[in-house]
Design a protein around this motif. Sequence first.
Motif, short mmCIF file in Angstrom:
data_model
loop_
_atom_site.label_atom_id
_atom_site.label_comp_id
_atom_site.label_asym_id
_atom_site.label_seq_id
_atom_site.Cartn_x
_atom_site.Cartn_y
_atom_site.Cartn_z
N SER A 160 2.10 3.13 2.07
CA SER A 160 1.01 2.60 1.14
C SER A 160 0.38 3.47 0.11
O SER A 160 0.28 3.03 -1.02
CB SER A 160 -0.02 1.92 1.95
OG SER A 160 -0.70 2.57 2.84
N LEU A 161 0.40 4.78 0.69
CA LEU A 161 0.06 5.73 -0.44
C LEU A 161 1.04 5.89 -1.44
O LEU A 161 0.62 6.10 -2.66
CB LEU A 161 -0.43 7.18 0.38
CG LEU A 161 -1.87 7.19 1.34
CD1 LEU A 161 -1.90 8.35 1.75
CD2 LEU A 161 -3.03 7.23 0.16
N LEU A 162 2.10 6.12 -0.93
CA LEU A 162 3.39 6.11 -1.76
C LEU A 162 3.39 4.85 -2.84
O LEU A 162 3.70 5.09 -4.11
CB LEU A 162 4.46 6.22 -0.85
CG LEU A 162 5.96 6.22 -1.99
CD1 LEU A 162 6.02 7.43 -2.62
CD2 LEU A 162 7.15 6.18 -0.82
N GLY A 163 2.98 3.68 -2.36
CA GLY A 163 2.82 2.49 -3.08
C GLY A 163 1.95 2.58 -4.25
O GLY A 163 1.96 1.99 -5.26
N ILE A 211 7.13 -3.67 -8.87
CA ILE A 211 7.91 -3.94 -7.74
C ILE A 211 7.88 -2.75 -6.72
O ILE A 211 7.66 -3.07 -5.61
CB ILE A 211 9.32 -4.30 -8.61
CG1 ILE A 211 9.48 -5.34 -9.22
CG2 ILE A 211 10.40 -4.38 -7.04
CD1 ILE A 211 10.81 -5.48 -9.80
N GLY A 212 7.82 -1.68 -7.08
CA GLY A 212 7.78 -0.55 -5.85
C GLY A 212 6.53 -0.33 -5.77
O GLY A 212 6.24 -0.03 -4.68
N HIS A 213 5.49 -0.58 -6.66
CA HIS A 213 4.16 -0.56 -6.08
C HIS A 213 3.80 -1.77 -5.08
O HIS A 213 3.10 -1.29 -4.15
CB HIS A 213 3.15 -0.97 -7.35
CG HIS A 213 1.78 -1.09 -7.24
ND1 HIS A 213 1.14 0.05 -6.55
CD2 HIS A 213 0.81 -1.99 -7.59
CE1 HIS A 213 -0.40 -0.34 -6.57
NE2 HIS A 213 -0.41 -1.55 -7.24
N PHE A 214 4.18 -2.79 -5.44
CA PHE A 214 4.10 -3.95 -4.33
C PHE A 214 4.83 -3.62 -3.02
O PHE A 214 4.20 -3.99 -1.91
CB PHE A 214 4.69 -5.17 -5.04
CG PHE A 214 4.71 -6.38 -3.98
CD1 PHE A 214 3.65 -7.49 -3.88
CD2 PHE A 214 5.91 -6.64 -3.28
CE1 PHE A 214 3.53 -8.48 -3.14
CE2 PHE A 214 5.72 -7.93 -2.20
CZ PHE A 214 4.39 -8.56 -2.23
N VAL A 215 5.99 -3.27 -3.22
CA VAL A 215 6.94 -2.92 -1.75
C VAL A 215 6.11 -2.00 -1.10
O VAL A 215 5.96 -2.02 0.01
CB VAL A 215 8.19 -2.58 -2.11
CG1 VAL A 215 9.05 -2.13 -1.23
CG2 VAL A 215 8.93 -3.89 -2.66
N LEU A 260 13.50 1.29 -5.95
CA LEU A 260 12.87 0.33 -6.89
C LEU A 260 11.99 1.00 -7.89
O LEU A 260 12.05 0.36 -9.32
CB LEU A 260 12.02 -0.37 -6.09
CG LEU A 260 12.77 -1.37 -5.01
CD1 LEU A 260 11.68 -1.99 -3.99
CD2 LEU A 260 13.57 -2.34 -5.80
N THR A 261 11.42 1.73 -7.81
CA THR A 261 10.34 2.57 -9.07
C THR A 261 11.33 3.13 -9.83
O THR A 261 11.33 3.04 -11.20
CB THR A 261 9.51 3.69 -8.49
OG1 THR A 261 8.78 3.04 -7.56
CG2 THR A 261 8.46 4.02 -9.82
#
Length: 308
Positions: A160-163, A211-215, A260-261
């Motif tokens: 989630s930190l990566l997100g 998208i990458g943020h959400f995932v 995705l990012t």
Amino acid sequence: MITFLRRATHWNRPLMLLVAAMTVLTVVAAVGILVDARVLTGAPIWLKPLKFGVSFVLYGATLAWMLSLLPRRSRAVEGAVIVIVAVAVVENAIIVAQVLRGQTSHFNDSTPLNTALFASMGAAIMLLFFAHLVIGVVVLIQRIPDRVAATAVGWGLGLSLLGMLAAVPMALPMQDPGIEGIGGAHSVGVPDGGPGLPVLGWSTTGGDLRIGHFVGLHALQALPILAILLSRFATRLDERTRARLLVVAGSAYGVLTVLLTWQALRGQPLLRPDAGTLIAVTALVVATATAGGLVLARRRRPELALAA
């Protein structure tokens, strides 16, 4: 169900109070969508508060459950929780205030006030990031007794930190659309507010960094859910094997977030991948299946585990 809800209220009081407040915000925003016809950047003006309300309900409830698994209290965690709750309140208060003013809350540099509000949100999110990091470190140090749960919680917090980091490019100079009063964007290659997927709004004509943020953010829920499913439906697998499968899943999830990012940064819509994206996804699927197969091949048989 009632018993579960009563138990949940004692997981972590500040976080569960946040969940209650965000639940109220979600209901208010949902009503706002129905009764307020205003549209901002191509979407109902109350859609952003609705999304943020739901997101913080999930985030607060999941984090409270995770902290309930810790073997002992931690002052560092308690301080980090207060920071997270304060940030959530400030963030959503600004979003709602901007909705009431008919203004966008993100990337809005149209006036000194709007610029200051957006800068405040950015600073608040940085505080949340570091508070979340503190919690992750404490979880690793304290070591949750249940090995499977510990693996799921650790990977969920880390991913989630990566997100959160996946959202950073939205505010970098390369995302400046060159439009007066706008200082950033979540779409790549196309203006914000264009055609998008239903409800989510992710661009269908260009890349979308959300998208990458959400995932990545929702790894916080995805990994624990997988751990629960493994514990319930893979009872023939020993604890070590289930934990290793979670490591494989967590690694794949992290790579997917980055992929995705990367796709979004190239201005590519989610549902229109090019050959490079398809090759990367195929390689990820093959590598994940192979690693999972190797873990299962090395698993300890129940009878051997009992003998040991």
